[in-house]
Each structure stands twice: as structure tokens, then as C-alpha cells.
Design a protein around this motif. Structure first.
Motif, PDB file in Angstrom:
ATOM      1  N   PHE A  77      21.164   6.725  11.136  1.00 55.72           N
ATOM      2  CA  PHE A  77      20.077   7.117  10.298  1.00 55.72           C
ATOM      3  C   PHE A  77      20.198   8.573   9.624  1.00 55.72           C
ATOM      4  O   PHE A  77      20.464   9.362  10.513  1.00 55.72           O
ATOM      5  N   TYR A  78      20.218   8.481   8.339  1.00 55.09           N
ATOM      6  CA  TYR A  78      20.505   9.794   7.684  1.00 55.09           C
ATOM      7  C   TYR A  78      19.383  10.347   6.975  1.00 55.09           C
ATOM      8  O   TYR A  78      18.694   9.634   6.199  1.00 55.09           O
ATOM      9  N   HIS A  79      18.969  11.552   7.336  1.00 57.33           N
ATOM     10  CA  HIS A  79      17.973  12.418   6.657  1.00 57.33           C
ATOM     11  C   HIS A  79      18.417  12.887   5.365  1.00 57.33           C
ATOM     12  O   HIS A  79      19.287  13.935   5.403  1.00 57.33           O
ATOM     13  N   SER A  80      18.195  12.475   4.106  1.00 58.53           N
ATOM     14  CA  SER A  80      18.532  13.062   2.766  1.00 58.53           C
ATOM     15  C   SER A  80      17.824  13.964   2.452  1.00 58.53           C
ATOM     16  O   SER A  80      16.851  14.655   3.017  1.00 58.53           O
ATOM     17  N   GLN A  81      18.157  14.400   1.336  1.00 59.71           N
ATOM     18  CA  GLN A  81      17.480  15.567   0.573  1.00 59.71           C
ATOM     19  C   GLN A  81      17.860  16.955   1.037  1.00 59.71           C
ATOM     20  O   GLN A  81      18.963  17.616   1.163  1.00 59.71           O
ATOM     21  N   LYS A  82      16.709  17.741   1.701  1.00 56.94           N
ATOM     22  CA  LYS A  82      16.938  18.834   2.408  1.00 56.94           C
ATOM     23  C   LYS A  82      17.934  18.885   3.529  1.00 56.94           C
ATOM     24  O   LYS A  82      18.917  19.937   3.482  1.00 56.94           O
ATOM     25  N   ASP A  83      17.804  18.183   4.507  1.00 57.48           N
ATOM     26  CA  ASP A  83      18.287  18.257   5.780  1.00 57.48           C
ATOM     27  C   ASP A  83      19.972  17.713   5.708  1.00 57.48           C
ATOM     28  O   ASP A  83      20.769  18.266   6.233  1.00 57.48           O
ATOM     29  N   ARG A  84      20.060  16.770   4.973  1.00 62.80           N
ATOM     30  CA  ARG A  84      21.613  16.002   4.653  1.00 62.80           C
ATOM     31  C   ARG A  84      22.236  15.943   5.967  1.00 62.80           C
ATOM     32  O   ARG A  84      23.108  16.534   6.244  1.00 62.80           O
ATOM     33  N   GLU A  85      21.713  15.113   7.056  1.00 58.36           N
ATOM     34  CA  GLU A  85      22.439  15.058   8.078  1.00 58.36           C
ATOM     35  C   GLU A  85      21.837  13.645   8.791  1.00 58.36           C
ATOM     36  O   GLU A  85      20.781  13.034   8.684  1.00 58.36           O
ATOM     37  N   ILE A  86      22.954  13.172   9.726  1.00 57.49           N
ATOM     38  CA  ILE A  86      22.726  12.106  10.476  1.00 57.49           C
ATOM     39  C   ILE A  86      22.313  12.489  12.039  1.00 57.49           C
ATOM     40  O   ILE A  86      22.467  13.259  12.526  1.00 57.49           O
ATOM     41  N   VAL A  87      20.916  11.717  11.952  1.00 57.90           N
ATOM     42  CA  VAL A  87      20.246  12.033  13.333  1.00 57.90           C
ATOM     43  C   VAL A  87      19.734  11.059  14.318  1.00 57.90           C
ATOM     44  O   VAL A  87      19.602  11.613  15.512  1.00 57.90           O
ATOM     45  N   GLY A  88      20.540   9.748  14.097  1.00 57.20           N
ATOM     46  CA  GLY A  88      20.216   8.782  14.985  1.00 57.20           C
ATOM     47  C   GLY A  88      20.994   7.577  14.657  1.00 57.20           C
ATOM     48  O   GLY A  88      21.645   7.397  13.585  1.00 57.20           O
ATOM     49  N   ILE A  89      20.732   6.614  15.561  1.00 63.49           N
ATOM     50  CA  ILE A  89      21.425   5.411  15.491  1.00 63.49           C
ATOM     51  C   ILE A  89      20.365   4.167  15.530  1.00 63.49           C
ATOM     52  O   ILE A  89      19.540   4.225  16.123  1.00 63.49           O
ATOM     53  N   VAL A  90      20.479   3.260  14.330  1.00 61.46           N
ATOM     54  CA  VAL A  90      19.484   2.273  14.336  1.00 61.46           C
ATOM     55  C   VAL A  90      20.605   0.886  14.774  1.00 61.46           C
ATOM     56  O   VAL A  90      21.651   0.731  14.502  1.00 61.46           O
ATOM     57  N   GLU A  91      19.787  -0.271  14.892  1.00 62.94           N
ATOM     58  CA  GLU A  91      20.164  -1.610  15.127  1.00 62.94           C
ATOM     59  C   GLU A  91      19.389  -2.329  14.271  1.00 62.94           C
ATOM     60  O   GLU A  91      18.194  -2.399  13.991  1.00 62.94           O
TER      61      GLU A  91
END
Length: 139
Positions: A51-65
Motif C-alpha cells: 500500500f503506497y501513499h502517493s503525492q506528498k508522502d511517496r512511501e510504502i506504508v503497509g501490506i494488503v491482501e
């Protein structure tokens, strides 16, 4: 099992929103790119994704299924668009930002590096393992 990356603007749909849906998960709706849609058509229940926060944060923050395979996207009446449902599995102990990913030569061929605008994209096994390690998170 295959691995994927799902991008979302946190102001629209955040990791906190995803986690709040619990085991029921949520449709990954609103995707209007044919390549991203086709990737979702390939997904199977049990596949994992970042799960990737785009725009400002631009970081992978979690795992989804993936918890439901491709089906009509309920946000449109247009039959061309389909989506999957995903549920949160776990948060990253340390988010992995795009600068870190781009700086690692082992990740230079990652779709996120080469085509950062694609909202749903595949991740290789090696990329999955490495990013989980960078995030101090069990794969």
C-alpha cells in the motif's frame, strides 16, 4: 502467489482508511487506466500487495491482501472497468519512501521507478523481499 503495489493519495484513501475496513476489505475502485485494470484482472485471492501513499508522502506504508478477484467497479456503470477488493494485513514498521527505493540499484528495474504514474503495478519476488527488509517488516 503474485505481488503488487497499490497507489493511493492519502487525502482520498489512506492506509488508516484501509485498516479501518478490517477483514471485509474494500474495493480498489476508480482505476481508469487499462494497464492497471488488466493487472487487477490477473490478481488472485491471497496475492499480496504494498500500500503506497502517493503525492506528498511517496512511501510504502503497509501490506494488503487481495480478498476478491476482479469484478465490475461499483463506482461506474461503464462495463470496461473492473476492480479487486483488498484488505489490510499489516503496517510497515518503517515506511519505505520513493527516494530510498530509487537510490537502491537492486530496485532500478522496479515498475514504481520506471513508471511511477501507474496506480496498480506488479512487484517481483526479489523486490518484495528487499522492500520488506528495508521496511523492517516480515514479508
Amino acid at each position: 502467489m503474485a505481488y503488487w503495489l497499490f497507489k493511493s493519495e492519502p487525502a482520498t484513501w489512506s492506509w488508516a482508511d484501509q485498516k479501518a475496513k478490517g477483514d471485509a476489505g474494500e474495493e480498489w475502485d476508480g482505476v481508469r487506466n487499462y494497464q492497471a485494470r488488466n493487472f487487477m484482472r490477473e490478481m488472485k485471492v491471497g496475492d499480496l500487495g504494498f500500500f503506497y501513499h502517493s503525492q506528498k508522502d511517496r512511501e510504502i506504508v503497509g501490506i494488503v491482501e487481495v480478498c476478491a478477484e476482479a469484478h465490475p467497479d461499483s463506482s461506474t456503470d461503464d462495463p470496461r472497468w473492473e476492480c479487486v477488493d483488498i484488505k489490510a494485513v499489516r503496517s510497515f514498521n518503517q515506511p519505505v519512501n520513493l527516494d530510498t527505493i530509487k537510490a537502491d540499484p537492486r530496485l532500478e528495474d522496479m515498475v514504481l521507478v520506471k513508471n511511477s504514474r501507474l496506480s496498480v503495478q506488479p512487484v517481483t519476488d526479489a523486490e518484495w523481499q528487499l522492500i520488506c527488509a528495508l521496511g523492517k517488516t516480515a514479508p
